[in-house]
Design a protein around this motif. Structure first.
Motif, mmCIF file in Angstrom:
data_model
loop_
_atom_site.group_PDB
_atom_site.id
_atom_site.type_symbol
_atom_site.label_atom_id
_atom_site.label_comp_id
_atom_site.label_asym_id
_atom_site.label_seq_id
_atom_site.Cartn_x
_atom_site.Cartn_y
_atom_site.Cartn_z
ATOM 1 N N TYR A 1 -17.415 30.910 -12.644
ATOM 2 C CA TYR A 1 -16.256 30.799 -13.526
ATOM 3 C C TYR A 1 -15.092 31.565 -12.889
ATOM 4 O O TYR A 1 -15.221 32.741 -12.580
ATOM 5 C CB TYR A 1 -16.560 31.401 -14.904
ATOM 6 N N ARG A 2 -14.005 30.870 -12.645
ATOM 7 C CA ARG A 2 -12.817 31.558 -12.129
ATOM 8 C C ARG A 2 -11.589 30.660 -12.366
ATOM 9 O O ARG A 2 -11.591 29.490 -11.970
ATOM 10 C CB ARG A 2 -12.930 31.822 -10.625
ATOM 11 N N SER A 3 -10.588 31.229 -13.000
ATOM 12 C CA SER A 3 -9.373 30.463 -13.230
ATOM 13 C C SER A 3 -8.419 30.699 -12.064
ATOM 14 O O SER A 3 -8.429 31.759 -11.449
ATOM 15 C CB SER A 3 -8.723 30.930 -14.540
ATOM 16 N N ASN A 4 -7.600 29.704 -11.782
ATOM 17 C CA ASN A 4 -6.548 29.879 -10.775
ATOM 18 C C ASN A 4 -5.325 30.536 -11.375
ATOM 19 O O ASN A 4 -4.381 30.869 -10.673
ATOM 20 C CB ASN A 4 -6.114 28.505 -10.232
ATOM 21 N N GLU A 5 -5.320 30.672 -12.699
ATOM 22 C CA GLU A 5 -4.091 31.081 -13.360
ATOM 23 C C GLU A 5 -4.156 32.405 -14.108
ATOM 24 O O GLU A 5 -3.144 32.997 -14.432
ATOM 25 C CB GLU A 5 -3.655 29.972 -14.324
ATOM 26 N N ARG A 6 -5.362 32.884 -14.407
ATOM 27 C CA ARG A 6 -5.467 34.137 -15.173
ATOM 28 C C ARG A 6 -6.871 34.724 -15.016
ATOM 29 O O ARG A 6 -7.780 34.061 -14.524
ATOM 30 C CB ARG A 6 -5.165 33.886 -16.656
ATOM 31 N N THR A 7 -7.016 35.994 -15.489
ATOM 32 C CA THR A 7 -8.334 36.623 -15.461
ATOM 33 C C THR A 7 -9.087 36.199 -16.713
ATOM 34 O O THR A 7 -8.560 36.294 -17.831
ATOM 35 C CB THR A 7 -8.181 38.158 -15.459
ATOM 36 N N LEU A 8 -10.309 35.732 -16.546
ATOM 37 C CA LEU A 8 -11.114 35.323 -17.704
ATOM 38 C C LEU A 8 -11.803 36.559 -18.274
ATOM 39 O O LEU A 8 -12.276 37.412 -17.515
ATOM 40 C CB LEU A 8 -12.167 34.300 -17.285
ATOM 41 N N THR A 9 -11.864 36.654 -19.589
ATOM 42 C CA THR A 9 -12.554 37.804 -20.187
ATOM 43 C C THR A 9 -14.062 37.530 -20.195
ATOM 44 O O THR A 9 -14.497 36.376 -20.163
ATOM 45 C CB THR A 9 -12.111 38.029 -21.649
ATOM 46 N N ASN A 10 -14.831 38.623 -20.275
ATOM 47 C CA ASN A 10 -16.289 38.500 -20.337
ATOM 48 C C ASN A 10 -16.730 37.657 -21.509
ATOM 49 O O ASN A 10 -17.598 36.791 -21.380
ATOM 50 C CB ASN A 10 -16.928 39.885 -20.497
#
Ligand code: DAH
Length: 561
Positions: free
Chosen positions: A530-539
């Motif tokens: 899981y990894r966004s190109n636009e923001r940090t994903l929360t746990n």
């Protein structure tokens, strides 16, 4: 070693068989006018292009009434209700016959073959190729300029729903061709698919071109004409999830026809004069124009004439590659210039013979760029172009755009983030400047599957992409009839992940596999990154998504460990 796995955008195929033609339901729209306007359009979001184009043809499709509407017992009222919903809306009712969707403004009734999902239908209609400042549109536009009007007319096909006839049958795909498999292709219902390649529009485009060329011949029978087209379309394939694969990508189809007449051979020779000469590139072409054993001349074609057609095709495409790579190098002067080197490789497509692939040597690797060949005569005959001869090609735009603009992740092309979109301008091939890299978070999922042939190692299937199929389809996979739901297929997990997490997943990889020595059951472990190109994903967000994936996986013929 290839940078991007062969088979994702263009695949070589194994079989050929010719079947009758049919009229397509999708409509093609002329874009010549749009291109003239493109420099004047402002671009603020993905679709800002003023669409002043006209439908190429408003012929009524005779198969419209034959759509699953009648067969599945869906009422007129339900079809009308679907139509009143926003495009991309799926209506699922407990009563199977009454499920369906509005796709591009048309009602489609689902049946037991349906495997389109909400997430895939959400991607229908974005038309990235219409935003003049988008890398896909910039690449498309340069291709259109190379195959210039008025000899070529330029089209796009906005409705992605095509019949299985247009996508497969008319082009000579045999019944058991892996490209037809439900594991690889999105079926709207048993008769219609989301097109898997832009070649699905060849038949209709040849018919239209045939009418244009016939008029020219009527006026002056001694002056045989020629003419071509390009078609830009988004195409859909169920596939793996990684940085170079997305379930929707863009292709362009191109073709050139020399019409019937006593002067045809002379006309072909004459057209060679208009091709670019003395290109500053190295071309390797060991196979020559044809090979009777492996890449044959078609029955009824003269060797001399077919050789001219192949040469015309190859020189035209070399001109395209040279122009595109030169443009990219000119716009990135800070990067040391590389000599351009290409090679021709024999290929196989059900709809051309002889057939070729063009590869480019780029940053130390040979990369497959496109497929092409001399169009099967039966396809031309079926479209009313008897006694004509033609070449055709198909190019994946993402592959080219990612190389030219140095875009490292295919998901970026779908981004609506201004930090991405604002970096590009019509007519410029500047390299992408990464704006940030957000942290990844990976989660594993392990499960048992029955070790039947259909669940043979996905890793092994991957390695055999070279024998796979044009228009998608992995030759190691089963046919549409017996793929689901009895056996697990890797693309099923991909589809669930896509549906739950969309572009928030960077890749999904098989990380472990073993067969239990006594039960014979196979264990597979997939890692979802899981990894966004636009923001940090929360746990919490990632945990929530992963739980949903596991929930949906429970519907598959697997046993979660
Ligand atoms: N449709 C093919 C694919 O998606 C690409 C292709 C190959 C198109 C050869 C053509 C052609 O028109 O002549 O794999």
């Amino acid at each position: 070693m290839r940078l991007v796995r062969t088979g994702a955008f263009l695949r070589a195929a194994r079989y050929a068989r010719l079947t009758p033609s049919y009229t397509t339901s999708s409509y093609l729209v002329s874009t010549t006018r749009c291109n003239q306007l493109s420099n004047r359009c402002a671009s603020t979001s993905t679709i800002t292009y003023p669409d002043q184009s006209v439908p190429l043809s408003d012929e009524v499709d005779p198969r419209k009434t034959e759509d699953a509407t009648d067969k599945d017992g869906a009422t007129e009222g339900f079809a009308d209700f679907l139509k009143s919903q926003p495009s991309g809306t799926i209506i699922r009712n407990a009563d199977h016959a009454q499920s369906g969707a509005n796709i591009s403004g048309k009602s489609h009734i689902f049946d037991s073959t349906t495997n389109v999902t909400d997430s895939i239908l959400k991607l229908v209609g974005r038309q990235l190729y219409h935003n003049p400042d988008h890398p896909i549109a910039i690449t498309r536009s340069l291709i259109e300029q190379t195959f210039a009007s008025p000899r070529f007319t330029h089209h796009y096909a906005s409705n992605p729903v095509v019949s299985t006839r247009d996508n497969f049958d008319v082009l000579g795909f045999p019944e058991d061709h892996p490209g037809r498999s439900r594991t690889d292709t999105y079926y709207v219902n048993s008769k219609n698919v989301l097109r898997t390649h832009s070649s699905a529009h060849q038949h209709k485009a040849f018919q239209t071109l045939g009418k244009r060329l016939a008029k020219i011949l009527e006026r002056d029978p001694n002056k045989p004409g020629g003419g071509g087209f390009t078609i830009c379309a988004d195409v859909f394939r169920r596939d793996s999830i990684d940085r170079t694969h997305f379930p929707v990508f863009h292709q362009m189809e191109g073709a050139y026809v020399w019409s019937a007449g006593p002067q045809r051979e002379h006309a072909i020779e004459k057209s060679m004069k208009y091709l670019p000469k003395d290109l500053d590139m190295e071309v390797l072409d060991e196979g020559g124009p044809m090979n009777q054993e492996t890449n044959p001349l078609q029955y009824g074609h003269s060797e001399l004439e077919a050789t001219h057609v192949v040469n015309h095709l190859k020189r035209s495409l070399e001109g395209l590659v040279s122009r595109i790579f030169e443009a990219s190098q000119d716009d990135n002067k800070d990067v040391a210039k590389q000599p351009i080197k290409v090679r021709w490789v024999e290929a196989y497509f059900p709809f051309t013979s002889p057939s070729f692939e063009l590869e480019v040597f780029w940053q130390g690797e040979w990369l497959e760029l496109l497929g092409c060949g001399v169009v099967k005569q039966s396809i031309l005959d079926n479209a009313g172009l008897e006694q004509s001869i033609a070449w055709a090609w198909g190019i994946g735009l993402e592959r080219l755009a990612m190389l030219l603009f140095r875009i490292p992740d295919i998901r970026l092309l779908w981004s609506e983030d201004e930090r991405f979109l604002s970096q590009f301008k019509a007519g410029r091939f500047n390299h992408f400047v990464p704006f940030s890299k957000y942290p990844p978070c990976h989660k594993d999922i392990s499960f048992w599957v029955q070790a039947s042939p259909a669940t043979a190692s996905p890793v092994a299937a991957e390695g055999s992409a070279g024998v796979a199929a044009a228009a998608g389809g992995d030759a190691t996979k089963a046919s549409p009839a017996d793929t689901q739901p009895a056996a697990f297929h890797e693309n099923d997990i991909m589809e669930i992940v896509r549906d739950v997490a969309g572009t928030l997943v960077e890749d999904v990889k098989l990380v472990d596999e073993f067969v239990h020595p006594t039960s014979g059951k196979k264990s597979l472990c997939y890692r979802i990154n899981y990894r966004s190109n636009e923001r940090t994903l929360t746990n919490e967000e990632v945990n929530g998504l992963h739980e949903q994936v596991i929930m949906q996986m429970k519907d598959l013929p697997i046993e979660i460990r």
